[in-house]
Each structure stands twice: as C-alpha cells, then as structure tokens.
Design an enzyme around this catalytic site. Structure first.
Site, mmCIF file in Angstrom:
data_model
loop_
_atom_site.group_PDB
_atom_site.id
_atom_site.type_symbol
_atom_site.label_atom_id
_atom_site.label_comp_id
_atom_site.label_asym_id
_atom_site.label_seq_id
_atom_site.Cartn_x
_atom_site.Cartn_y
_atom_site.Cartn_z
ATOM 1 N N GLU A 134 60.499 -21.311 36.629
ATOM 2 C CA GLU A 134 60.479 -20.443 37.828
ATOM 3 C C GLU A 134 61.207 -21.010 39.039
ATOM 4 O O GLU A 134 60.705 -20.943 40.156
ATOM 5 C CB GLU A 134 59.016 -20.109 38.174
ATOM 6 C CG GLU A 134 58.280 -19.473 37.006
ATOM 7 C CD GLU A 134 56.806 -19.141 37.291
ATOM 8 O OE1 GLU A 134 56.255 -19.632 38.298
ATOM 9 O OE2 GLU A 134 56.211 -18.384 36.491
ATOM 10 N N GLU A 241 55.856 -15.884 27.135
ATOM 11 C CA GLU A 241 54.516 -15.675 27.722
ATOM 12 C C GLU A 241 54.127 -14.203 27.663
ATOM 13 O O GLU A 241 53.544 -13.657 28.596
ATOM 14 C CB GLU A 241 54.491 -16.141 29.194
ATOM 15 C CG GLU A 241 54.932 -17.568 29.416
ATOM 16 C CD GLU A 241 54.724 -18.055 30.851
ATOM 17 O OE1 GLU A 241 54.031 -17.371 31.640
ATOM 18 O OE2 GLU A 241 55.259 -19.122 31.188
#
Ligand code: HXH
Length: 333
Positions: A134, A241
């Site tokens: 991220e 995910e």
C-alpha cells in the site's frame, strides 16, 4: 471440472493455488477446512512488523512458526505478508531513544536487519513475499503515499526493500501489494511506480491485487483490464486478499444476523463471473487468496463499520460451502 469434486483447491489444480488468510487460532478452529479446501495460507497479521518485531531486540516468531509448520505438514504453500508498510509498524522503528526521528542511514539499517531476519527465517517455508504494501497514494497527483518510510529514507525506500529481500532469499518471488487496484487513476499510479522500479532493476516478480470488492464494484471486466495491465509489465499477478462484502462502501450500520437469500445469490453470481475471468487470465495469475477461510473469520465484521456482521467469503459460518463456492467450482473449461 464438475461440482462432484468436494475440494475448492483441487478443482483449481490446473489453474492456481487457492489460499486463505489466517491467524494461529484458526489452526485449531479451521484445521479441517483449511487442509481440505485450500492449498496455500497467508498470515493475516502475525508476520507484520509490529507483531513479529515488537521491540528493537525482540522478535516474536511463535505464531508465524506455527503457521509455517501447519503449511509444511499439510503440503500447503505459504505467502509472506508483509515487510514494509505504514500500518502495524511500531513507533520505535522510526525513532531514536530520545524520540527524535532516526536518520536515513539508521532506518535503512533497521529495514535491512528486519528483512534479513524475517525472510531468512522463513526461507524454506515462504515462497513469495508482499515486500511493500500500500505505498501508492489514493488521492492527488503524488504517486507515493506520505509515510515515515518515504519521509525519512526518500523515494528509493521501495527499491531498497526489494533489494534487501532478494539478498535474504534469492529464490523468493517478490510482490508489490495494494488495494483499489482496479480504480483507473490508482492503477495508472501503481503501474508507473512498478515500471519505474523495474527500470531501476528492482527484483519485483508480481503485483498483488488485494481484491477487497463489493456487491457492485468493480465489474469483472474492470478486474480483467487491471490483470492485463499489470501483467503487461512482464510480471505475474496474484489475487492476495479477496473478499466480496455484502455492503456497498457508503452503507452504514446494519443489524442483520443472517444474510438474505438475495444477498447470497447476488454474491454467488459475482463470485462466479469473477472466477471465470480469473480462469481466463490463468497465464498471468499464479495464486488466488481469500482474506479468511470462512464467514466466521472475517475482518469485515469490524471494517469499515464496527460490529456489523458480514458474509464475504466462500464458506459459511459452519464451514460449509456457500452457493458462491458451488458456482466457483462448477465450470467446464
Ligand atoms: C488490507 N488493507 C491489508 O493489506 C491487510 O494487511 C489487513 O489485514 C486488511 C486489509 C486494506 C485497507 C486499505 C486501506 C484502508 C483500509 C483497509 O484505509 C481505509 C480507511 C478508512 C476507509 C477506507 C479505507
């Protein structure tokens, strides 16, 4: 492959491994489901910086070791998540003893020591790492998110993280992992970052698409475009995910105790279309991981709304296959 096979990962044998994110307690509560339906695991939390390296001279490997042993005993793959991130990283990493910010040199040394220790320990268990998580900004023109890593080390912190990881385990596959990865503006930024890193010689082998999706976003075709875009950089793609929330992003609190049939049918249709797309992209995709093994173990029960039950996965709260799971497994190609 027909519905007659009773294992999700076996149904996908000719495509890609199917993983689940778990913690140490799930080795007791979900052992049968994990060993029969999945052939890969990811540590949901216990390999993150804070839990695994809480103090400068203390590592806490117990939970991660338990997961690695479970994977080995059951012949499952294991993904490593994650080494360099702005969340779940202790404050001491960025500070001197007197609380002042550390120098670039000190932070690089700490990053290197952490990566060498963790990646070195799991060399024989973990086959791929989410090295950086991220790092791309959601809003604005800047590519990189403002984090302590960027502020103290500078823009080459990602290159360094990939180099350190590659030194520690030259055979590990190294991924960049991010969310909102199908959003066109963010996709351009991620693509530019990866291109730039690859041009500078960074050992990056794949893009991790988190795939935290909802009931109406993104469309399967947007997912296909994202996979093709990342793969066109010459790297592999993994879905890292995945979950499909039953709520839209703007939905507030909800008291539902059980999902409605409409919710589950709609979700099943979405899962079916998305997995059909993933199978079509099998040349690019080397793994698909769900962020939880079953609906009794999902972070979405507390995010983005606390204590709002969600049912985003392929197995229900009793570990039985949902309609979504049947449709994902029922294909003829
Ligand atoms: C992932 N982040 C992480 O990779 C994983 O390690 C963690 O266990 C769960 C999910 C997803 C995420 C990204 C940004 C984010 C929240 C979750 O920030 C927001 C905060 C408020 C509202 C919307 C997004």
């Amino acid at each position: 492959m027909s519905i007659s096979t009773s294992s999700l990962s076996k149904a996908y044998k000719a495509y890609f491994p199917i993983g689940a994110a778990i913690g140490p307690r799930h080795l007791r509560t979900h052992a049968d489901l994990l060993s029969t339906q999945y052939n890969s695991i990811t540590a949901e939390n216990c390999m993150k910086f804070e839990p695994i390296h809480p103090e400068p001279d203390r590592y806490a490997f117990e939970d991660a070791d338990a997961l690695a042993n479970f994977a080995r005993i059951n012949g499952m793959k294991m993904r490593g998540h994650t080494l360099v991130w702005h969340n779940q990283t202790p404050k001491w990493v960025f500070e001197n003893l007197d609380g002042t910010p550390v120098s670039r040199e000190t932070l690089l040394k700490r990053m290197q020591e952490h990566i060498h220790t963790v990646v070195g320990r799991y060399k024989n268990s973990v086959y791929c790492w989410d090295v950086v998580n991220e790092a791309v900004a959601d809003e604005g023109e800047d590519i990189l998110r403002k984090t302590k890593w960027l502020e103290i080390i500078g823009e080459d912190y990602l290159l360094k993280a990939y180099q350190f990881t590659h030194e520690a385990d030259p055979s590990a596959l190294l991924f960049y992992n991010d969310y909102n990865e199908t959003n066109p503006a963010k996709m351009r930024k991620i693509t530019q970052l990866l291109k730039n890193l690859l041009e500078r010689g960074a050992p990056i082998h794949g893009m991790g698409m988190q795939a935290h999706y909802g009931p109406s976003h993104p469309k399967a075709e947007d997912i296909r475009l994202a996979i093709e875009t990342y793969a066109s950089l010459g790297i592999k793609v993994q879905i890292t995910e995945m979950d499909l929330s039953v709520y839209e992003r703007e939905d507030g609190p909800c008291e539902l105790r059980k999902p409605t049939k409409e919710m589950m049918d709609h979700q099943a249709t979405r899962y079916e279309r998305i997995f059909a797309t993933l199978r079509e992209c099998k040349a690019a995709i080397t793994g698909v991981t769900l962020w939880g093994a079953a609906d009794d173990a999902t972070w979405l029960d507390n995010f983005p709304v606390r204590r709002r039950k969600n049912w985003p996965l392929l197995f229900d709260e009793n570990h039985q296959p949902k309609e979504a799971c049947r449709r994902v497994m029922d294909f003829q190609d």
